[in-house]
Design an enzyme around this catalytic site. Structure first.
Site, PDB file in Angstrom:
ATOM      1  CE  LYS A  34      -0.426  -0.194   5.040  1.00 29.66           C
ATOM      2  NZ  LYS A  34      -1.148   0.256   6.195  1.00 29.66           N
ATOM      3  CE1 TYR A 261      13.196  31.283   2.968  1.00 29.10           C
ATOM      4  CE2 TYR A 261      13.158  28.879   2.861  1.00 29.10           C
ATOM      5  CZ  TYR A 261      12.943  30.112   2.266  1.00 29.10           C
ATOM      6  OH  TYR A 261      12.477  30.183   0.980  1.00 29.10           O
TER       7      TYR A 261
END
Ligand code: PLP
Length: 369
Positions: A34, A261
Site C-alpha cells: 500500500k 531561513y
C-alpha cells in the site's frame, strides 16, 4: 534530469523476502504494498516479488489494487479499506479480495447478491484491540453465525491486526493474540473453516513467532527497515531504498555566515557550503536539519540550516566536493550508509513516515530488475 532520486534495489527486496521466509520456516508471505509500496513503487516491487513466488499482496484502496492489476499482477490482492457499494462489481471483475469489517457489510453484500447473484471474495477482519476497522471481538459470535447462515457469501479468510507488536512490552499483543485464538476456536466449534488465517505484521515476525498462522502479512521488514528499535534485530535485512540528492552548487563562505531561513545556522569557521537539490516537498524529513547529516563519499557532513521546500545546504568543511555528485540522505551503498531507523529515532518519527514521505519530484530508479 538533476533532482532527488530514490534508487530502489530490487535485489535487496528479493533477498529480504528470502531471509524473512527462511526465518518463518517457509510460511507464505502477503506483501503489503500500500501507499505506493511504502514509497518504493508498488507495481515494480509487487512484480519483483511475484516473480520470486509471492502469491499474496495487500493494499489499502481499490485504486491501489487496480493499479497492481493494470501493472500485470495476477496474484491475490486484499484491500484493507472498508468495502463500498460502488466498487463491489469491479472487485469481482478484477478478482480483488475485500475487507469485511462491519456488521452492516453483510447487508451490503446481500443486497448486491440479490441484484447480481454474485459475491466478491472477502476476508473477515476481527478487531482484537487496535480499535480501528474490524468486527468488535464481542460481536464475533454473531458475525460467525451470520456467516454460516449466508453460505453464498464468499469468505476466504479471517484476520486481525496488532497495535503493539513492535514494542518491548508484549502483554497487550499477547492478549490480542489470545482474543484472536478464541475467535478461531469459536469458528471451529461452529464448523466454519477459513482458507487463510493471518495476523502477523513486521513487529510480530520479530517478537511473536507463534502468530504466523497461514500467511504472514508484512510490509516494513520487506523494505529492509525495522519497525521500531524495540524489536530483536536478528534478521539480516537490507534497506531497499537509497535516497540521494545532487550537489548543484558549492561556495566558500567566511566564519559567521548565516545559512538558510531564519539565519539560525551560522558557520563557526571558513567553510564550503554545498546546495543539495532536494527539499521537504520531495520527501526530505524537514526536522532532520537539527543535528542531522548526510553521507558523502563514506563520510558524514552536517546539514547547515533549515531545510527548504526544494533544497537544503550541507557544511562540507574543507572537504573536496564536486557539483554533480550525489549525497546519501538515507539508505546504504558501499561505504555510504545511514539508515532510516537512525533518522526516525533522532526526529521522533518512524521509518514508515520517512519511506512513505518520498514523493514530489523524487524520481524512482529501479536497480537490478
Ligand atoms: C492491516 C495491516 N496489516 C499489515 C500491515 C503491515 O505492517 P508492517 O509494515 O509493520 O509489517 C499494515 C501496515 O500498516 C496494516 O495496516
Amino acid at each position: 534530469m538533476v533532482g532527488p532520486k530514490a534508487y530502489i534495489h530490487l535485489n535487496r527486496l528479493i533477498q529480504n523476502y528470502r531471509v524473512i521466509k527462511k526465518h518463518l520456516g517457509d510460511s507464505p508471505i502477503m506483501a503489503v504494498v500500500k501507499a505506493n509500496g511504502y514509497g518504493h513503487g508498488a507495481v515494480a516491487c509487487a512484480k519483483a516479488l511475484e516473480e520470486e513466488g509471492c502469491r499474496f499482496f495487500a493494499v489499502f484502496t481499490i485504486d491501489e489494487a487496480l493499479e497492481l492489476r493494470q501493472g500485470g499482477i495476477q496474484s491475490d490482492i486484499l484491500i484493507f479499506s472498508r468495502m463500498q457499494n460502488d466498487f463491489l462489481a469491479e472487485a469481482i471483475d478484477q478478482n480483488i479480495i475485500l475487507n469485511m469489517s462491519g456488521l452492516d457489510d453483510f447487508e451490503l453484500l446481500n443486497e448486491f447478491y440479490t441484484q447480481s447473484g454474485e459475491s466478491p471474495l472477502f476476508h473477515l477482519k476481527i478487531d482484537t484491540g487496535m480499535s480501528r476497522l474490524g468486527i468488535p471481538f464481542e460481536d464475533a459470535g454473531k458475525v460467525l453465525k451470520t456467516l454460516s447462515e449466508n453460505p453464498h457469501l464468499k469468505c476466504e479468510g479471517i484476520y486481525s491486526h496488532y497495535a503493539t507488536a513492535d514494542e518491548g512490552e508484549l502483554n497487550y499483543a499477547e492478549w490480542q493474540l489470545e482474543q484472536f485464538n478464541l475467535v478461531l476456536s469459536l469458528a471451529k466449534e461452529m464448523g466454519i473453516e477459513f482458507k487463510y488465517r493471518h495476523f502477523s505484521n513486521s513487529g510480530s515476525v520479530l517478537n511473536l513467532p507463534n502468530s504466523t498462522f497461514d500467511i504472514v502479512r508484512i510490509g516494513m521488514i520487506l523494505y529492509g527497515a525495522f519497525p521500531s528499535d524495540e524489536v530483536p534485530m536478528d534478521i539480516d535485512i537490507k534497506p531497499v531504498m537509497e535516497f540521494r540528492g545532487p550537489i548543484v552548487e558549492t561556495r566558500r563562505v567566511k566564519a559567521g555566515t548565516k545559512v538558510s531561513y531564519g539565519g539560525i545556522w551560522e558557520s563557526d569557521k571558513d567553510t564550503t557550503i554545498g546546495v543539495i537539490q532536494t527539499g521537504f516537498a520531495d520527501g526530505f524529513p524537514r526536522p532532520w536539519y537539527d543535528g542531522g547529516y548526510v553521507i558523502y563519499k563514506g563520510k558524514p557532513y552536517p546539514i547547515a540550516g533549515r531545510v527548504c521546500m526544494d533544497q537544503f545546504m550541507v557544511d562540507f568543511g574543507d572537504g573536496q566536493v564536486a557539483v554533480g555528485d550525489e549525497v546519501l540522505i538515507f539508505g546504504e551503498n558501499g561505504n555510504d550508509s545511514l539508515h532510516m531507523e537512525e533518522i526516525a529515532q533522532q526526529i521522533q518519527t518512524t521509518p514508515y513516515v520517512l519511506a512513505t514521505g518520498i514523493h514530489g519530484r523524487t524520481k524512482r530508479v529501479y536497480l537490478n530488475k
